[in-house]
Design an enzyme around this catalytic site. Structure first.
Site, PDB file in Angstrom:
ATOM      1  N   ASP A   1       2.425  -1.499 -10.505  1.00  0.00           N
ATOM      2  CA  ASP A   1       3.690  -1.978  -9.922  1.00  0.00           C
ATOM      3  C   ASP A   1       3.590  -3.500  -9.792  1.00  0.00           C
ATOM      4  O   ASP A   1       4.230  -4.095  -8.942  1.00  0.00           O
ATOM      5  CB  ASP A   1       3.879  -1.309  -8.550  1.00  0.00           C
ATOM      6  CG  ASP A   1       5.297  -1.455  -8.007  1.00  0.00           C
ATOM      7  OD1 ASP A   1       6.212  -1.742  -8.789  1.00  0.00           O
ATOM      8  OD2 ASP A   1       5.487  -1.280  -6.786  1.00  0.00           O
TER       9      ASP A   1
ATOM     10  N   GLY B   1       0.760  -1.251   0.000  1.00  0.00           N
ATOM     11  CA  GLY B   1       0.000   0.000   0.000  1.00  0.00           C
ATOM     12  C   GLY B   1       0.790   1.300   0.000  1.00  0.00           C
ATOM     13  O   GLY B   1       0.204   2.372   0.150  1.00  0.00           O
TER      14      GLY B   1
ATOM     15  N   LYS C   1       5.465  -0.878 -14.335  1.00  0.00           N
ATOM     16  CA  LYS C   1       6.770  -1.503 -14.063  1.00  0.00           C
ATOM     17  C   LYS C   1       7.054  -2.519 -15.168  1.00  0.00           C
ATOM     18  O   LYS C   1       6.181  -3.317 -15.517  1.00  0.00           O
ATOM     19  CB  LYS C   1       6.729  -2.206 -12.716  1.00  0.00           C
ATOM     20  CG  LYS C   1       8.009  -2.988 -12.430  1.00  0.00           C
ATOM     21  CD  LYS C   1       8.199  -3.230 -10.970  1.00  0.00           C
ATOM     22  CE  LYS C   1       7.318  -4.362 -10.452  1.00  0.00           C
ATOM     23  NZ  LYS C   1       7.490  -4.493  -8.999  1.00  0.00           N
TER      24      LYS C   1
ATOM     25  N   ASP D   1      -5.307  -5.741  -5.860  1.00  0.00           N
ATOM     26  CA  ASP D   1      -4.195  -6.690  -5.740  1.00  0.00           C
ATOM     27  C   ASP D   1      -4.733  -8.105  -5.721  1.00  0.00           C
ATOM     28  O   ASP D   1      -5.835  -8.360  -5.230  1.00  0.00           O
ATOM     29  CB  ASP D   1      -3.367  -6.426  -4.480  1.00  0.00           C
ATOM     30  CG  ASP D   1      -1.955  -6.977  -4.611  1.00  0.00           C
ATOM     31  OD1 ASP D   1      -1.011  -6.164  -4.803  1.00  0.00           O
ATOM     32  OD2 ASP D   1      -1.775  -8.212  -4.548  1.00  0.00           O
TER      33      ASP D   1
ATOM     34  N   ASP E   1      -7.499 -10.479  -9.466  1.00  0.00           N
ATOM     35  CA  ASP E   1      -6.428 -10.619 -10.450  1.00  0.00           C
ATOM     36  C   ASP E   1      -6.702  -9.588 -11.540  1.00  0.00           C
ATOM     37  O   ASP E   1      -7.767  -9.628 -12.173  1.00  0.00           O
ATOM     38  CB  ASP E   1      -6.455 -12.045 -11.019  1.00  0.00           C
ATOM     39  CG  ASP E   1      -5.291 -12.306 -11.969  1.00  0.00           C
ATOM     40  OD1 ASP E   1      -4.776 -11.341 -12.583  1.00  0.00           O
ATOM     41  OD2 ASP E   1      -4.909 -13.480 -12.115  1.00  0.00           O
TER      42      ASP E   1
HETATM   43  C1  SAM Z   1       6.021  -4.874  -5.742  1.00  0.00           C
HETATM   44  S1  SAM Z   1       4.444  -5.237  -5.114  1.00  0.00           S
HETATM   45  C2  SAM Z   1       3.618  -3.683  -5.173  1.00  0.00           C
HETATM   46  C3  SAM Z   1       4.021  -2.727  -4.113  1.00  0.00           C
HETATM   47  C4  SAM Z   1       3.070  -1.557  -4.036  1.00  0.00           C
HETATM   48  N1  SAM Z   1       3.203  -0.701  -5.227  1.00  0.00           N
HETATM   49  C5  SAM Z   1       3.314  -0.712  -2.822  1.00  0.00           C
HETATM   50  O1  SAM Z   1       3.628   0.460  -3.008  1.00  0.00           O
HETATM   51  O2  SAM Z   1       3.154  -1.187  -1.701  1.00  0.00           O
HETATM   52  C6  SAM Z   1       3.692  -6.074  -6.446  1.00  0.00           C
HETATM   53  C7  SAM Z   1       2.268  -6.499  -6.176  1.00  0.00           C
HETATM   54  O3  SAM Z   1       1.684  -6.933  -7.409  1.00  0.00           O
HETATM   55  C8  SAM Z   1       0.712  -7.894  -7.082  1.00  0.00           C
HETATM   56  N2  SAM Z   1       0.317  -8.632  -8.282  1.00  0.00           N
HETATM   57  C9  SAM Z   1       1.070  -9.481  -9.021  1.00  0.00           C
HETATM   58  N3  SAM Z   1       0.346  -9.989 -10.031  1.00  0.00           N
HETATM   59  C10 SAM Z   1      -0.893  -9.432  -9.953  1.00  0.00           C
HETATM   60  C11 SAM Z   1      -2.094  -9.573 -10.705  1.00  0.00           C
HETATM   61  N4  SAM Z   1      -2.159 -10.399 -11.756  1.00  0.00           N
HETATM   62  N5  SAM Z   1      -3.191  -8.861 -10.349  1.00  0.00           N
HETATM   63  C12 SAM Z   1      -3.133  -8.036  -9.268  1.00  0.00           C
HETATM   64  N6  SAM Z   1      -2.024  -7.885  -8.504  1.00  0.00           N
HETATM   65  C13 SAM Z   1      -0.925  -8.569  -8.833  1.00  0.00           C
HETATM   66  C14 SAM Z   1       1.395  -8.739  -6.012  1.00  0.00           C
HETATM   67  O4  SAM Z   1       0.453  -9.463  -5.249  1.00  0.00           O
HETATM   68  C15 SAM Z   1       2.133  -7.677  -5.205  1.00  0.00           C
HETATM   69  O5  SAM Z   1       1.401  -7.293  -4.067  1.00  0.00           O
END
Ligand code: SAM
Length: 236
Positions: A129, A62, A187, A85, A106
């Site tokens: 991200d 978050g 990203k 997420d 998703d």
């Molecule tokens: C690097 S973290 C994000 C950090 C966030 N931007 C923050 O500031 O706290 C990446 C996130 O992408 C989510 N994620 C990966 N694949 C996803 C998908 N298909 N749909 C939604 N979320 C996804 C992961 O669960 C993870 O929580």
């Protein structure tokens, strides 16, 4: 008995604790070091305006929602941050107010109707991200798939003809939920297919930049595709 596991865990924990971005995030009240990535992008490109509507894909834990909410300005200016997420996610209490909403889903399967419900006129800014645990094997491919998902949500883009046909058949075909003039940040991992993907992004935006941020780990291949000024839907 696996004697390696505790050693690896201890090394990882120490590396995280000694990380200066981790320390700064903890001191300043952000839930992760990722906050400084968005802050740097915001400082350079001013992607989030006061009172705007922001979609944050891959929002857990978050930190980007905290930064985005701060950028909305006072509550009476309005605005929204919708975080999505695949993991369960809660709104961090610090720096977030009632304008921050979260949903577990998703992003590759998100229903357009849900997005419309939150932002009937579309979003001013879409952030992605997405991608968390990197294995080093399919990281680039997966990052392009997830960034393509963000581009699809923002603009209606389909990365191949099969995708286009599928989207039409399933009723996913749309013109995107990013308003004309809006900004998209994704990203991406540098590697095979990245240049082609960046060319696809350019079709939809007046300006596209690659940005490496200081808070990214030095050995990481990650960069951010910052796309500004969405063109009128249908004009590309
Ligand atoms: C690097 S973290 C994000 C950090 C966030 N931007 C923050 O500031 O706290 C990446 C996130 O992408 C989510 N994620 C990966 N694949 C996803 C998908 N298909 N749909 C939604 N979320 C996804 C992961 O669960 C993870 O929580």
């Amino acid at each position: 008995m696996n004697i390696c596991r505790p050693v690896v865990a201890a090394w990882t924990k120490r590396t995280v604790i000694e990380d200066p971005w981790f320390k700064q995030a903890k001191k300043e009240g952000y839930v992760s070091r990722a906050a400084y990535k968005l802050k740097e992008i915001q400082k350079k490109h001013n992607i989030i305006k006061k009172g705007s509507t922001v979609l944050d894909l891959g929002c857990s834990p978050g930190a980007w929602m905290q930064v985005a909410c701060q950028e909305l300005g006072p509550v009476d200016r309005g605005g929204l941050v919708l975080g999505i997420d695949i993991q369960a996610v809660t709104v961090p209490p610090r720096f977030c107010d009632q304008r921050v909403k979260v949903m577990q889903a998703d992003a590759r399967e998100i229903s357009p109707a849900v997005l419309q419900q939150y932002a009937p006129k579309g979003f001013d800014t879409v952030l992605s991200d997405m991608l968390h645990f990197t294995s080093g094997i399919n990281d680039v491919e997966l990052s392009i798939e997830l960034a393509s998902t963000a581009l699809h949500i923002a603009t209606g883009y389909c990365f191949d003809q099969y995708g286009e046909t599928y989207a039409q058949k399933m009723g996913f075909k749309h013109q995107g939920y990013l308003k004309p003039g809006g900004a998209l940040v994704m990203k991406v991992y540098e590697g095979a297919g990245t240049n082609e993907f960046m060319k696809d992004v350019q079709r939809y935006f007046t300006k596209v930049a690659r940005m490496r941020v200081e808070a990214s780990r030095s050995q990481s291949r990650e960069f951010f595709a910052v796309a500004l000024g969405r063109k009128q839907p249908g004009s590309q």
